[in-house]
Enzyme design. Structure first.
Site, PDB file in Angstrom:
ATOM      1  N   GLN A 104       1.057  -1.739  -0.327  1.00  0.00           N
ATOM      2  CA  GLN A 104       0.010   0.031   0.108  1.00  0.00           C
ATOM      3  C   GLN A 104       0.863   1.153  -0.542  1.00  0.00           C
ATOM      4  O   GLN A 104       2.166   1.212  -0.795  1.00  0.00           O
ATOM      5  CB  GLN A 104      -1.253  -0.135   1.191  1.00  0.00           C
ATOM      6  CG  GLN A 104      -1.599  -1.329   1.205  1.00  0.00           C
ATOM      7  CD  GLN A 104      -2.725  -1.143   2.890  1.00  0.00           C
ATOM      8  OE1 GLN A 104      -2.984  -0.482   2.968  1.00  0.00           O
ATOM      9  NE2 GLN A 104      -3.084  -2.460   2.637  1.00  0.00           N
ATOM     10  N   GLY A 115       5.045   4.002   4.338  1.00  0.00           N
ATOM     11  CA  GLY A 115       4.622   4.846   6.125  1.00  0.00           C
ATOM     12  C   GLY A 115       3.675   3.983   6.701  1.00  0.00           C
ATOM     13  O   GLY A 115       3.487   4.339   7.521  1.00  0.00           O
ATOM     14  N   GLY A 128     -13.987  -0.321  23.456  1.00  0.00           N
ATOM     15  CA  GLY A 128     -12.125  -0.681  23.932  1.00  0.00           C
ATOM     16  C   GLY A 128     -11.857   0.903  24.692  1.00  0.00           C
ATOM     17  O   GLY A 128     -12.640   1.753  23.951  1.00  0.00           O
ATOM     18  N   GLY A 129     -12.092   0.777  25.706  1.00  0.00           N
ATOM     19  CA  GLY A 129     -11.103   1.810  26.589  1.00  0.00           C
ATOM     20  C   GLY A 129     -10.298   1.629  26.919  1.00  0.00           C
ATOM     21  O   GLY A 129      -9.745   2.546  28.229  1.00  0.00           O
ATOM     22  N   ILE A 149      -6.454   4.199  21.671  1.00  0.00           N
ATOM     23  CA  ILE A 149      -7.248   4.793  21.059  1.00  0.00           C
ATOM     24  C   ILE A 149      -8.695   4.355  20.456  1.00  0.00           C
ATOM     25  O   ILE A 149      -8.982   5.472  19.963  1.00  0.00           O
ATOM     26  CB  ILE A 149      -7.084   3.232  19.817  1.00  0.00           C
ATOM     27  CG1 ILE A 149      -5.501   2.562  19.430  1.00  0.00           C
ATOM     28  CG2 ILE A 149      -7.158   3.408  18.401  1.00  0.00           C
ATOM     29  CD1 ILE A 149      -5.053   1.119  18.151  1.00  0.00           C
ATOM     30  N   GLU A 180     -16.370  -0.846  27.764  1.00  0.00           N
ATOM     31  CA  GLU A 180     -15.087  -1.294  28.307  1.00  0.00           C
ATOM     32  C   GLU A 180     -15.472  -2.517  28.732  1.00  0.00           C
ATOM     33  O   GLU A 180     -16.000  -2.499  29.902  1.00  0.00           O
ATOM     34  CB  GLU A 180     -14.279  -0.240  28.856  1.00  0.00           C
ATOM     35  CG  GLU A 180     -12.964  -1.141  29.600  1.00  0.00           C
ATOM     36  CD  GLU A 180     -12.245  -1.765  28.650  1.00  0.00           C
ATOM     37  OE1 GLU A 180     -11.957  -2.961  28.764  1.00  0.00           O
ATOM     38  OE2 GLU A 180     -11.771  -1.392  27.618  1.00  0.00           O
ATOM     39  N   VAL A 232     -10.660  -2.402  20.114  1.00  0.00           N
ATOM     40  CA  VAL A 232     -10.333  -3.734  20.903  1.00  0.00           C
ATOM     41  C   VAL A 232      -8.660  -3.802  21.312  1.00  0.00           C
ATOM     42  O   VAL A 232      -8.289  -5.058  21.411  1.00  0.00           O
ATOM     43  CB  VAL A 232     -11.703  -4.465  21.076  1.00  0.00           C
ATOM     44  CG1 VAL A 232     -12.758  -3.662  21.417  1.00  0.00           C
ATOM     45  CG2 VAL A 232     -11.303  -5.010  19.686  1.00  0.00           C
ATOM     46  N   GLY A 233      -8.030  -3.564  20.312  1.00  0.00           N
ATOM     47  CA  GLY A 233      -6.539  -3.711  19.907  1.00  0.00           C
ATOM     48  C   GLY A 233      -5.814  -4.460  18.793  1.00  0.00           C
ATOM     49  O   GLY A 233      -6.888  -4.189  17.699  1.00  0.00           O
ATOM     50  N   HIS A 245      11.989  28.680  33.097  1.00  0.00           N
ATOM     51  CA  HIS A 245      10.507  29.027  34.016  1.00  0.00           C
ATOM     52  C   HIS A 245       9.974  30.224  32.782  1.00  0.00           C
ATOM     53  O   HIS A 245      10.669  31.087  32.633  1.00  0.00           O
ATOM     54  CB  HIS A 245      10.980  29.787  35.485  1.00  0.00           C
ATOM     55  CG  HIS A 245       9.774  30.419  36.123  1.00  0.00           C
ATOM     56  ND1 HIS A 245       8.232  29.802  36.814  1.00  0.00           N
ATOM     57  CD2 HIS A 245       9.494  31.698  35.937  1.00  0.00           C
ATOM     58  CE1 HIS A 245       7.747  30.587  37.098  1.00  0.00           C
ATOM     59  NE2 HIS A 245       7.598  31.515  36.824  1.00  0.00           N
TER      60      HIS A 245
END
Length: 454
Positions: free
Chosen positions: A37, A40, A175-176, A179, A198, A263-264, A433
């Site tokens: 594809q 990157g 999914g928590g 992402i 989640e 969900v990962g 600072h």
């Protein structure tokens, strides 16, 4: 059938793959990079870069929409979603074209097409068979799916969520993890109603509750609904109903017009012919040694394919090392720490050991942004910087932070760990600072019992 000979063949043009190829080119190694594809990979095209661009657009829009105490007022802003997505895409295009230019500069031959492994020394792309002395597997990862939630129509993955044609009225994020929270927060700031579902008892379960508490508070303040300990059983597209089951067994439904499955991710092992290689694996990940060598001579694996942590900067570092090993240099992959960042609101950054990992005897100290002048001038004092050190010699073992813009502290955290810094080194370093970085010095001072501003 055409035939091509090269010393190094890199399968996959993501962050790990293209960095391997660039460094190999710099070292004078004849290199071919195969990518099906756009150069990157996930990170530049449908991951790290476009998601942060969308998050930035959402934050700017939200700041204009939200009442403030700064004395700034105006009319209700209008979002041109198409223009926002076009800007995001132009940002991605600039980076991917830059990668192509760098590969060309270093005389890397790029072949666009789907590579199929024939054996450990041969990859076929279309009608071209490429023979190599070294094969680097950099196929990355792919998003995980859920039973009963096939991607399509109103059910989208993170790739599709980055280029919406319209905003949903009500988005459910399944999914928590980072992402889901990053994209869910962005959609809420753009104007959608958002509910996060989640299965675990709390969000961002990979991080301790002290770090995640400011993020959970911000989600609540933004009006994002959170349903923990809930599992998805299916989605009725006709009725726009998401079916849920709680940990206690109770069932419920949620009316949503779009569902984001986040969900990962899992190593991308299918479709490349990896099964033709005699590789050791740990689950779906390819096992490698400290030099990213697989169980086959001349075959290397880097990045997400080798498992957690699935981070672009880890893949880049591994790729650079592999190129140098192939060139005959002495290298190993033994970082003191690999920083991880969540671009939530507020941001989270972790490098090195946490207090739980360091043990009960570790010295742990935090400095809140509520006592930091720069955070006050930004109008956001949520969060803190936390340091973890060894009790005897004060060697710094880890850093954690949650707060506005703390992703920019990741380099300083990791550098201090790589250089073997002690609390006294950080405490004795003059920090500019007003900056958020002063909280780093103050955390070290507090660990030594010498805090100045708290």
């Amino acid at each position: 059938m055409q035939s091509l000979e090269t010393q190094l063949l890199v399968l996959g043009g993501g962050p790990g793959g293209y960095v391997t190829a660039i460094r190999a080119g710099q070292l004078g190694i004849p290199t071919v990079l195969v990518e099906a594809q756009t150069l990157g990979g996930t990170c530049l095209n449908v991951g790290c870069i476009p998601s942060k661009a969308l998050i930035h657009v959402a934050e700017r829009f939200h700041q204009l929409s939200e009442p403030n105490e700064f004395g700034i007022s105006g009319g209700q802003p209008r979002l041109d979603l198409g223009q926002a997505i076009a800007w995001k895409d132009r940002t991605v295009d600039r980076l991917t074209s830059g990668v192509g230019a760098l590969l060309k500069k270093h005389r890397v031959q790029v072949i666009h097409g789907h590579g199929q492994i024939v054996d450990g020394k041969t990859v076929q792309v279309g009608d071209t068979r490429i023979h190599c002395q070294h094969l680097v597997l950099a196929t990355g990862s792919r998003g995980m799916s859920l039973p009963g939630l096939a991607i399509g129509g109103p059910i989208v993955d993170s790739t599709q969520a980055l280029s919406p044609e319209t905003l949903p009225r009500h988005l459910a994020v399944i999914g928590g993890g980072y992402i889901g929270l990053e994209l869910g927060t962005a959609y809420r700031k753009l104007g959608a109603q958002v509910t996060i579902v989640e299965a675990q008892p709390r969000l961002l379960p990979a991080y301790d509750s002290e770090l995640t508490a400011p993020v959970v508070t911000r989600l609540r303040n933004l009006g994002i609904k959170v349903l923990t300990e809930n599992r998805v059983e299916g989605y009725d597209a006709a009725g726009q109903r998401l079916r849920l089951r709680s940990g206690s067994g109770d069932t419920a439904s949620l009316e949503v017009d779009r569902v984001l499955v986040a969900v990962g991710r899992t190593p991308h092992t299918g479709g490349y012919g990896l099964e033709r290689l005699d590789l050791d694996s740990a689950g779906k990940a390819v096992k490698v040694d400290g030099g990213c060598r697989t169980s086959m001579t001349g075959v290397w694996a880097i990045g997400d394919l080798t498992g957690e942590p699935m981070l672009a900067h880890r893949a880049m570092a591994q790729g650079e090392m592999v190129a140098e090993l192939i060139a005959g240099k002495r290298r190993s992959f033994a970082p003191a720490a690999i920083p991880a960042v969540c671009y939530t609101d507020p941001e989270i950054v972790v490098a090195g050991l946490t207090p739980d990992q360091a043990g009960a005897d570790a010295k742990v100290a935090s400095f809140p942004f509520a006592a930091n002048g720069r955070a006050m001038t930004l109008g956001d004092t949520s969060g803190f910087v936390r340091v973890v050190a060894r009790p005897g010699d004060h060697l710094i073992l880890g850093w954690q932070a949650v707060g506005p813009g703390v992703s920019e502290l990741a380099a300083a955290f990791t550098q201090s760990l790589e250089m073997g810094a002690r609390l006294e080194d950080i405490a004795g370093t003059i920090h500019a600072h007003p900056t958020l970085g002063e909280a780093v010095q103050e955390a070290a001072l507090r660990a030594l019992g010498q805090a100045l501003h708290i």
